[in-house]
Write a protein that holds these residues in place. Sequence first.
Motif, PDB file in Angstrom:
ATOM      1  N   PRO A 133      31.574 -42.297 -69.451  1.00 17.83           N
ATOM      2  CA  PRO A 133      30.722 -43.487 -69.621  1.00 17.83           C
ATOM      3  C   PRO A 133      29.624 -43.632 -68.577  1.00 17.83           C
ATOM      4  CG  PRO A 133      32.855 -44.101 -68.717  1.00 17.83           C
ATOM      5  CD  PRO A 133      32.951 -42.650 -69.067  1.00 17.83           C
ATOM      6  N   SER A 134      29.787 -43.014 -67.405  1.00 19.19           N
ATOM      7  CA  SER A 134      28.793 -43.199 -66.337  1.00 19.19           C
ATOM      8  C   SER A 134      27.950 -41.953 -66.116  1.00 19.19           C
ATOM      9  CB  SER A 134      29.488 -43.589 -65.027  1.00 19.19           C
ATOM     10  OG  SER A 134      30.371 -42.556 -64.606  1.00 19.19           O
ATOM     11  N   PHE A 135      28.002 -40.999 -67.066  1.00 13.97           N
ATOM     12  CA  PHE A 135      27.277 -39.746 -66.874  1.00 13.97           C
ATOM     13  C   PHE A 135      25.915 -39.789 -67.562  1.00 13.97           C
ATOM     14  CE2 PHE A 135      26.010 -35.465 -68.136  1.00 13.97           C
ATOM     15  CZ  PHE A 135      26.104 -34.789 -66.940  1.00 13.97           C
ATOM     16  N   PHE A 136      24.891 -39.357 -66.836  1.00 14.66           N
ATOM     17  CA  PHE A 136      23.530 -39.209 -67.360  1.00 14.66           C
ATOM     18  C   PHE A 136      23.010 -37.831 -66.953  1.00 14.66           C
ATOM     19  CE2 PHE A 136      24.285 -43.684 -66.824  1.00 14.66           C
ATOM     20  CZ  PHE A 136      23.644 -44.301 -67.875  1.00 14.66           C
ATOM     21  N   ARG A 137      21.955 -37.408 -67.619  1.00 16.82           N
ATOM     22  CA  ARG A 137      21.311 -36.149 -67.226  1.00 16.82           C
ATOM     23  C   ARG A 137      19.843 -36.179 -67.620  1.00 16.82           C
ATOM     24  NH1 ARG A 137      25.136 -32.418 -70.983  1.00 16.82           N
ATOM     25  NH2 ARG A 137      24.941 -33.564 -72.925  1.00 16.82           N
ATOM     26  N   ASN A 191      23.135 -41.513 -75.581  1.00 20.10           N
ATOM     27  CA  ASN A 191      24.137 -40.574 -75.077  1.00 20.10           C
ATOM     28  C   ASN A 191      23.962 -40.268 -73.601  1.00 20.10           C
ATOM     29  OD1 ASN A 191      25.306 -40.214 -77.670  1.00 20.10           O
ATOM     30  ND2 ASN A 191      23.713 -38.718 -78.192  1.00 20.10           N
ATOM     31  N   GLY A 192      22.968 -40.904 -72.986  1.00 19.96           N
ATOM     32  CA  GLY A 192      22.713 -40.646 -71.575  1.00 19.96           C
ATOM     33  C   GLY A 192      21.900 -39.402 -71.328  1.00 19.96           C
ATOM     34  N   ASP A 193      21.335 -38.811 -72.394  1.00 21.16           N
ATOM     35  CA  ASP A 193      20.520 -37.606 -72.255  1.00 21.16           C
ATOM     36  C   ASP A 193      19.051 -37.978 -72.236  1.00 21.16           C
ATOM     37  OD1 ASP A 193      22.945 -36.280 -72.500  1.00 21.16           O
ATOM     38  OD2 ASP A 193      22.687 -35.947 -74.658  1.00 21.16           O
ATOM     39  N   MET A 194      18.282 -37.197 -71.500  1.00 22.20           N
ATOM     40  CA  MET A 194      16.846 -37.402 -71.474  1.00 22.20           C
ATOM     41  C   MET A 194      16.204 -36.371 -72.406  1.00 22.20           C
ATOM     42  SD  MET A 194      14.465 -38.028 -68.127  1.00 22.20           S
ATOM     43  CE  MET A 194      15.241 -39.600 -67.748  1.00 22.20           C
ATOM     44  N   SER A 195      15.530 -36.854 -73.426  1.00 24.02           N
ATOM     45  CA  SER A 195      14.993 -35.978 -74.469  1.00 24.02           C
ATOM     46  C   SER A 195      13.728 -35.279 -73.986  1.00 24.02           C
ATOM     47  CB  SER A 195      14.706 -36.791 -75.741  1.00 24.02           C
ATOM     48  OG  SER A 195      15.898 -37.361 -76.228  1.00 24.02           O
ATOM     49  N   THR A 196      13.920 -34.209 -73.283  1.00 23.53           N
ATOM     50  CA  THR A 196      12.792 -33.378 -72.874  1.00 23.53           C
ATOM     51  C   THR A 196      12.859 -32.074 -73.668  1.00 23.53           C
ATOM     52  OG1 THR A 196      14.105 -32.445 -71.064  1.00 23.53           O
ATOM     53  CG2 THR A 196      12.714 -34.354 -70.561  1.00 23.53           C
ATOM     54  N   SER A 197      11.803 -31.322 -73.636  1.00 24.55           N
ATOM     55  CA  SER A 197      11.741 -30.085 -74.406  1.00 24.55           C
ATOM     56  C   SER A 197      12.138 -28.899 -73.526  1.00 24.55           C
ATOM     57  CB  SER A 197      10.335 -29.887 -74.970  1.00 24.55           C
ATOM     58  OG  SER A 197       9.378 -29.902 -73.921  1.00 24.55           O
ATOM     59  N   TYR A 198      12.110 -27.709 -74.128  1.00 21.87           N
ATOM     60  CA  TYR A 198      12.425 -26.477 -73.415  1.00 21.87           C
ATOM     61  C   TYR A 198      11.171 -25.614 -73.322  1.00 21.87           C
ATOM     62  CZ  TYR A 198      17.493 -27.189 -73.882  1.00 21.87           C
ATOM     63  OH  TYR A 198      18.767 -27.682 -73.786  1.00 21.87           O
ATOM     64  N   ASP A 199      11.100 -24.862 -72.236  1.00 22.75           N
ATOM     65  CA  ASP A 199      10.123 -23.780 -72.141  1.00 22.75           C
ATOM     66  C   ASP A 199      10.804 -22.494 -72.591  1.00 22.75           C
ATOM     67  OD1 ASP A 199       7.983 -25.239 -71.201  1.00 22.75           O
ATOM     68  OD2 ASP A 199       8.563 -24.998 -69.091  1.00 22.75           O
ATOM     69  N   VAL A 200      10.125 -21.760 -73.478  1.00 20.22           N
ATOM     70  CA  VAL A 200      10.625 -20.446 -73.888  1.00 20.22           C
ATOM     71  C   VAL A 200      10.042 -19.428 -72.904  1.00 20.22           C
ATOM     72  CG1 VAL A 200      10.815 -18.779 -75.756  1.00 20.22           C
ATOM     73  CG2 VAL A 200      10.650 -21.214 -76.283  1.00 20.22           C
ATOM     74  N   LEU A 201      10.918 -18.822 -72.132  1.00 20.16           N
ATOM     75  CA  LEU A 201      10.491 -17.943 -71.048  1.00 20.16           C
ATOM     76  C   LEU A 201      10.655 -16.481 -71.455  1.00 20.16           C
ATOM     77  CD1 LEU A 201      12.238 -19.838 -68.103  1.00 20.16           C
ATOM     78  CD2 LEU A 201       9.903 -20.120 -68.957  1.00 20.16           C
ATOM     79  N   LEU A 202       9.681 -15.667 -71.071  1.00 17.85           N
ATOM     80  CA  LEU A 202       9.715 -14.238 -71.359  1.00 17.85           C
ATOM     81  C   LEU A 202       9.550 -13.472 -70.055  1.00 17.85           C
ATOM     82  CD1 LEU A 202       9.649 -11.879 -73.444  1.00 17.85           C
ATOM     83  CD2 LEU A 202       7.148 -12.115 -73.416  1.00 17.85           C
ATOM     84  N   TRP A 203      10.451 -12.520 -69.842  1.00 17.60           N
ATOM     85  CA  TRP A 203      10.338 -11.658 -68.671  1.00 17.60           C
ATOM     86  C   TRP A 203       9.440 -10.497 -69.060  1.00 17.60           C
ATOM     87  CZ3 TRP A 203      15.593 -11.202 -65.639  1.00 17.60           C
ATOM     88  CH2 TRP A 203      16.085 -12.485 -65.395  1.00 17.60           C
ATOM     89  N   LYS A 204       8.266 -10.473 -68.460  1.00 15.95           N
ATOM     90  CA  LYS A 204       7.254  -9.505 -68.856  1.00 15.95           C
ATOM     91  C   LYS A 204       6.754  -8.762 -67.627  1.00 15.95           C
ATOM     92  CE  LYS A 204       2.982  -9.252 -71.593  1.00 15.95           C
ATOM     93  NZ  LYS A 204       1.986 -10.060 -72.340  1.00 15.95           N
ATOM     94  N   GLU A 205       6.672  -7.458 -67.768  1.00 16.61           N
ATOM     95  CA  GLU A 205       6.202  -6.633 -66.661  1.00 16.61           C
ATOM     96  C   GLU A 205       4.683  -6.691 -66.583  1.00 16.61           C
ATOM     97  OE1 GLU A 205       6.831  -2.140 -64.799  1.00 16.61           O
ATOM     98  OE2 GLU A 205       7.424  -2.588 -66.872  1.00 16.61           O
ATOM     99  N   ILE A 206       4.177  -7.134 -65.446  1.00 14.61           N
ATOM    100  CA  ILE A 206       2.740  -7.253 -65.209  1.00 14.61           C
ATOM    101  C   ILE A 206       2.421  -6.584 -63.880  1.00 14.61           C
ATOM    102  CG2 ILE A 206       0.803  -8.841 -64.883  1.00 14.61           C
ATOM    103  CD1 ILE A 206       2.334 -10.896 -66.524  1.00 14.61           C
ATOM    104  N   ASP A 207       1.563  -5.583 -63.935  1.00 13.41           N
ATOM    105  CA  ASP A 207       1.159  -4.840 -62.734  1.00 13.41           C
ATOM    106  C   ASP A 207       2.366  -4.289 -61.978  1.00 13.41           C
ATOM    107  OD1 ASP A 207      -1.486  -5.411 -63.301  1.00 13.41           O
ATOM    108  OD2 ASP A 207      -1.448  -7.283 -62.134  1.00 13.41           O
ATOM    109  N   GLY A 208       3.342  -3.795 -62.716  1.00 14.92           N
ATOM    110  CA  GLY A 208       4.496  -3.169 -62.085  1.00 14.92           C
ATOM    111  C   GLY A 208       5.560  -4.126 -61.607  1.00 14.92           C
ATOM    112  N   HIS A 209       5.322  -5.423 -61.781  1.00 18.51           N
ATOM    113  CA  HIS A 209       6.306  -6.427 -61.337  1.00 18.51           C
ATOM    114  C   HIS A 209       6.769  -7.244 -62.534  1.00 18.51           C
ATOM    115  CE1 HIS A 209       5.473  -5.592 -57.103  1.00 18.51           C
ATOM    116  NE2 HIS A 209       4.176  -5.636 -57.402  1.00 18.51           N
ATOM    117  N   MET A 210       8.046  -7.603 -62.517  1.00 17.81           N
ATOM    118  CA  MET A 210       8.591  -8.422 -63.588  1.00 17.81           C
ATOM    119  C   MET A 210       8.249  -9.887 -63.322  1.00 17.81           C
ATOM    120  SD  MET A 210      10.137  -8.179 -66.448  1.00 17.81           S
ATOM    121  CE  MET A 210      10.900  -6.567 -66.399  1.00 17.81           C
ATOM    122  N   GLU A 211       7.465 -10.446 -64.217  1.00 18.40           N
ATOM    123  CA  GLU A 211       7.066 -11.842 -64.102  1.00 18.40           C
ATOM    124  C   GLU A 211       7.759 -12.663 -65.181  1.00 18.40           C
ATOM    125  OE1 GLU A 211       5.210 -13.007 -61.767  1.00 18.40           O
ATOM    126  OE2 GLU A 211       4.463 -11.136 -60.876  1.00 18.40           O
TER     127      GLU A 211
END
Length: 928
Positions: A184-188, A465-485
């Motif tokens: 009952p006292s949980f939020f996020r 429900n104690g939830d904050m309706s925010t969205s998601y970022d869809v993240l992609l691990w992509k190699e750029i200039d030899g480094h994983m970004e």
Amino acid sequence: LMAFVFFLIPCFVLSIDFAFSCQNADDFVGASSPGDIIIGGLFAVHSEMLHPEEDPIKPVIQNCAGFEIQVFLQTLAMIHAIESINNSTLLSGVTLGYEIYDTCAEVTKAMASALRFLSKINSSDDAVEFKCNYSDYIPRVKAVTGASYSEVSMAVSRLLALQLIPQVSPASSAEILSDKIRFPSFFRTIPSDFHQTRAMTRLICESGWNWIGVIATDDDNGRFALESFGVQAMANNVCIAFKEMLPAYLSDSTFHTKVDNAIEKIVKETRVNVIVVFMRQFHVLKLFKKAIERNVNKIWIASDNWSAAVKISTIPNIRQLGTVVGFGFKSGDVSSFQEFLRNLHEKPTENNKFLREYIMLLSICAHLEYHDFQTCIANQSQDDLLENDGSKPQIWRDDFLNANVEPGFIHSTILAVYAIAHAIKGQCKDRDCKDPSAFTPWELLEELKKVIVIDDDKEVKFDSNGDMSTSYDVLLWKEIDGHMEIITMAEYDAEKGGFIFEDEEKKKDFLALKKVQSTCSQHCRPGQVKKVTESPHTCCYECIYCPENHYSNQTDMDYCYRCNNKTYWAPINSSTCYRKTIYFLAWTDWFAIFLLLLSAFGVVLVLSVCVIFTKNLDTPVVKASGGLTVCYIILFSHFLIFLSTVFFIDVPTEFKCKTRQALFGISFTLCISCILIKSLKILLAFSFDPKLQNFLKCMYKPIPTVVTCTGIQVIICTFWLIFNTPFVNQNFSIPRAIILECNEGSIVAFGIMLGYIAALAFICFIFAFKGRKLPENYNEAKFITFGMLIYFIAWIVFIPVYATTFGKYLPAVEIIVVLISNYGILCCTFLPKCYIIIYKQETNTKSAFLKMVYTYSSKSAGSVAVSQVSLDSKSSSLQATITEPCKTENDSVNGNCHFPVPRQPLIKGKVLPKNATRSMVRKRVSSI
């Protein structure tokens, strides 16, 4: 290598007991700061708690190992948010303090921290009082931020619920925590795993994958995430090929064995190219290192726990693993926090053990390269740090913390603190909040439910429900200039359930994922359908073709659609339905043209006969045919019969269907009726049988007979058209076509109509057959007989042919039989007469006609006399009263002699007297 910036920090003497051993409650606090209102914090700054090997085990809180840079940054984010609030006018002079504890990812240690939160404020021994009513109870903290993991939050929340202390987590996403009855006292400040698993399933479905593997930690968070994902996957026809559960704690002796088993499973399942991972960062780190050793190359779908983990993305040879795409919490503006980190080395460390430990780790691991540096920090335990005597110069690495910032977690942590601060502001409107007892935690809980926080110029709040309706970022691990970004590929809208792309380039990255196949079976193309095999998984199937008249217009359909109605068809293996071709005997059809030409020729023939007969009206041949009126009626009926064939051609209509059979039936009946009268007349004129004469006299009623015979057919057709009329019918017997045809409505009525005509024709045939031995040049009865035979043969052949023929040429069959029977009767009835009129004009005279009649009469009479010689003894004087017999045809014409007349000869059904003269004979014959 990352650049190193070193800062000498004044040396300090590290007290071992003060730093890591827990002698009293204050030693247990990781970071703290005084204030009017204290907010608690629970973060898993270390990934595991060390467990003693001695026996027996004592109830002592042990030290931890595995320093987590990302979680350490969350503690700093909480501190930064509180300092920013204190430096603002949000709380109008009321300062916030904090007490942050390290849970070490262990429920046991988190519960100890929660007990400290529950202790009464200003209590010297940190005692937790037992009460039946905590409404007026003032605990040590007003609210708690944390914990990092759902399993810990579940345990802590149940304990905090005793006093209804608000708990706002920036990272615990288990769906079960939305249950307000148990928590009952949980939020996020993040969405629940329901939205994350739905987003994952949406990504999997849009990429065309349906055969995947799942790896999760064997704790509450992993099990609940796996359960939620399983429900979403099943609802979207995604099958889980295997599930692997890894121990929740790295200290578990079976951990490495189970990691090996999981990797072996991935290697064996060659058709599984997509792996969903619900694990903590240190679990993923161990798993990926082993996967790189085995050259595993897959698509990895990351949960929010590790999707933005820099320490994982910088693993050497991480590109060999394949592609990592994951979902992270929506990030906001963290530039102020990054500025805070740049000035962190200036902050005091007396009340922040986490910061002191981090500085010590820097001095131990600073000589290593970037990733090894991270590994070194993560592998140091607090017991190892006890060996550091503090004599080494302290080093500060300025860029390392900023490089490891995970914006999603930092943003949600700051948002959690601000949500609590706004709730406190609501409570402090008319209260002196410098007094710790100004309000209770449960009052703050009620205020928190109504809080609205401005985030990036948007209003955000907690739902029911104690939830904050925010969205998601869809993240992609992509190699750029030899480094994983780690780049943001798209945004997932949790409310609408769709992906939003910023530009086409990122959409191309998303579409590139579809090139990888991860299916149990090959996709069934449109035109095919799935056939489930013996496998328990619905994703394992065979592709079979849709049968005829069925189609499938999408890939991997479970069943084929049937074409909507009978006007559409589909071949085998079809992806759509096609409109059936409509067939009928069109005007432009070559066969229809041929039949129409025959009908037209028949009409021309009828008109020609009509003209010939009209011009030769007074000749014996025309008169002997029944006169011009009867001929006109017969010819008119033939014309109507030819005309009726027109109604069998082109698009059938209600009018055509009703008209064609009725017109044919009535016209043909009229024709046969007239020919029947002619047959009776001929037979009556040349018959010498008294009994037959009497019968024929009764039957020979021309007008009533024709009217009656035709009228019966009219009645039959009328009843047919009224009660079961013909109609236009669509014949679907041909799979890909529709045959437009006339349905006769009632086969019985159709049969009665034809049967009635056949009956009349048969009677006509009998009468005509009786008169087949008439004079050779005037044998009309014989031709009528031939005409009726043609009619019978045509219609007898028609019945089986009509019954076995279908298609657009079915009307042509009836046209042919109509033409044959009509031509047969027309030609047999009129062409011999026309031939005589045109080519045998010498026989078309009155004298020639009389001669033929006299000759026939003589022969017939002689045969009759022989048969009657015994009946009349006076027959020897048969010709006594007759003048000298004629020797030539001219003598008879001149009237000077007579033809031999038998005893009582019959002319036109009348008996001539014994003393009949040639004038009397001529008079009788001429009347025929």
